[in-house]
Design a protein around this motif. Sequence first.
Motif, mmCIF file in Angstrom:
data_model
loop_
_atom_site.group_PDB
_atom_site.id
_atom_site.type_symbol
_atom_site.label_atom_id
_atom_site.label_comp_id
_atom_site.label_asym_id
_atom_site.label_seq_id
_atom_site.Cartn_x
_atom_site.Cartn_y
_atom_site.Cartn_z
ATOM 1 N N PHE A 194 42.874 36.490 37.576
ATOM 2 C CA PHE A 194 41.672 36.345 38.424
ATOM 3 C C PHE A 194 40.425 36.754 37.644
ATOM 4 C CE2 PHE A 194 38.693 36.938 41.809
ATOM 5 C CZ PHE A 194 39.099 36.049 42.791
ATOM 6 N N GLN A 195 40.529 37.806 36.864
ATOM 7 C CA GLN A 195 39.372 38.259 36.088
ATOM 8 C C GLN A 195 38.969 37.238 35.033
ATOM 9 O OE1 GLN A 195 40.935 42.059 34.801
ATOM 10 N NE2 GLN A 195 39.880 43.177 36.432
ATOM 11 N N ALA A 196 39.901 36.344 34.664
ATOM 12 C CA ALA A 196 39.596 35.299 33.681
ATOM 13 C C ALA A 196 38.950 34.072 34.317
ATOM 14 C CB ALA A 196 40.877 34.890 32.943
ATOM 15 N N PHE A 240 38.564 42.884 46.311
ATOM 16 C CA PHE A 240 37.726 41.793 45.813
ATOM 17 C C PHE A 240 36.328 41.943 46.419
ATOM 18 C CE2 PHE A 240 42.046 40.268 45.549
ATOM 19 C CZ PHE A 240 42.099 39.652 44.302
ATOM 20 N N GLU A 274 41.627 32.905 45.357
ATOM 21 C CA GLU A 274 40.181 32.718 45.512
ATOM 22 C C GLU A 274 39.872 31.868 46.748
ATOM 23 O OE1 GLU A 274 36.379 31.154 42.874
ATOM 24 O OE2 GLU A 274 38.301 30.105 42.747
ATOM 25 N N GLU A 283 49.532 42.995 38.484
ATOM 26 C CA GLU A 283 48.735 43.108 37.257
ATOM 27 C C GLU A 283 48.495 41.734 36.633
ATOM 28 O OE1 GLU A 283 48.639 45.736 33.128
ATOM 29 O OE2 GLU A 283 50.416 45.762 34.416
ATOM 30 N N LEU A 334 45.818 40.075 38.652
ATOM 31 C CA LEU A 334 44.508 40.671 38.381
ATOM 32 C C LEU A 334 43.923 40.124 37.082
ATOM 33 C CD1 LEU A 334 42.268 42.716 38.971
ATOM 34 C CD2 LEU A 334 43.659 44.464 37.837
ATOM 35 N N ARG A 335 44.726 40.061 36.027
ATOM 36 C CA ARG A 335 44.228 39.546 34.748
ATOM 37 C C ARG A 335 43.827 38.076 34.868
ATOM 38 N NH1 ARG A 335 48.734 42.337 32.397
ATOM 39 N NH2 ARG A 335 49.779 40.317 32.174
ATOM 40 N N TRP A 382 33.602 36.106 42.782
ATOM 41 C CA TRP A 382 34.370 37.268 43.223
ATOM 42 C C TRP A 382 34.695 38.183 42.040
ATOM 43 C CZ3 TRP A 382 35.230 38.470 48.239
ATOM 44 C CH2 TRP A 382 35.122 37.461 49.191
ATOM 45 N N ARG A 383 34.650 39.478 42.270
ATOM 46 C CA ARG A 383 35.026 40.470 41.266
ATOM 47 C C ARG A 383 36.247 41.225 41.776
ATOM 48 N NH1 ARG A 383 32.910 37.466 38.840
ATOM 49 N NH2 ARG A 383 30.900 37.531 37.745
ATOM 50 N N ALA A 384 37.232 41.372 40.900
ATOM 51 C CA ALA A 384 38.494 42.009 41.294
ATOM 52 C C ALA A 384 38.694 43.308 40.541
ATOM 53 C CB ALA A 384 39.666 41.062 41.011
ATOM 54 N N ALA A 385 39.305 44.282 41.224
ATOM 55 C CA ALA A 385 39.592 45.577 40.605
ATOM 56 C C ALA A 385 40.755 46.234 41.350
ATOM 57 C CB ALA A 385 38.364 46.482 40.665
#
Length: 402
Positions: A291-293, A321, A392, A285, A288-289, A298-301
């Motif tokens: 990477f999203q910042a 990703f 990344e 988690e 994920l936070r 790339w988009r992560a979920a």
Amino acid sequence: MLTADLVRARRKAGELLVQRLSPKERPRALELAEAYLGVARASVGQTREELFEALRAVPIAPRERRLADGLQKLVEDGAEFSAVSDVDPVELRGALFLAASAARKGNAGPFDRDAVIRTIAAERGLSPEALEKSLYSDLKGEQILTAAPPKRAPTLVDEWDAGQVQAVLLRAVRVTAEVTCRDPSLYRALFRELKFRRLLYRIHAEPSGGYRIDLDGPFSLFESVTKYGLSLALSLPALEACDSLVLVAEVRWGKERKPLTFRHAHRRAEGASSAAAPAMREDVETLLRAFQALETPWRAAPCTEILDLPGIGVCVPDLVFQRGKERVYFEALGFWSRDAVWKRVELAERGLRAKVLFAVSSRLRVSEAVLEESETAALYVYKGVMSARSVERKLDELAGLA
């Protein structure tokens, strides 16, 4: 939670048979549970030791000892305790013992314990009674019961009965669980629970439907036996949330750690609520936070898919990703075992149809080079915590964009 020594079990022909409550025994178990809960409610404000003595004062027959001890432990586990002292008991004891030593050396007459206590109490603005109460307030037995368990007797008895199976798993060497679910989302919830608990597992899809899960038990490891065993035991509710469960465990039982086989079958009752999906592992988690910042294409979920390679095994990614048409799955293997890494390497070598990045702690002493020749998988070895920027770069390399 129950411990292995509280399990009612017998051995027969190499098997461990847990004695669950019979219909005739249940009324007495409910009677004891109600008595113990009543004792706890009446003991609010008293010490843990006083609660324990009051629980033990409830009369029982010798044959009821393990049932009684197990119910008492669950009552104690469900109660709330706190230390009442506002002073540091360690410092207080030190000051008192030094003052007592000085008083003995400087006084030829009889030692006056009460005088020393009054002196130290006055220095700290306490009454002698408050000082006496605070002196050992850091000991477990001196903690004050602030709230009794908010449970009813039937719930407590059900927890004891189910807790016996969990306690057996504390002594497991290995476990095989065959599960089936009509709702595919239950499989994902189960696998996520296993990952959240950091368990060592191998998943195989069964031709007839469902999955077979091979789990290493705590007694197959050389360290972290208690912590890992607790994680394995706590995974039982998630296994039982499937429509059907057939579990076989090889255990080491008793003081002599005798090898025995334990079997457990469970079917989820019609209409029973499903287990809630567990939280994502904290390290995943956090990644994920982070990477999203990032400012990245790339988009992560969180990943909701299961990668199944027929005849080879199953991979359960944590994240996915996406960059345009490029999709890369991500699985964090943690640091429990090198064997888990080599299983993933084997999956990659035998034909992963999707691109997967496996994250491995440097504690496992595995090189990223072992998957350098693979076109569909890569290893990311990290120290401490996983780096979003490093992930990344590995994604770009695996997607051929570096």
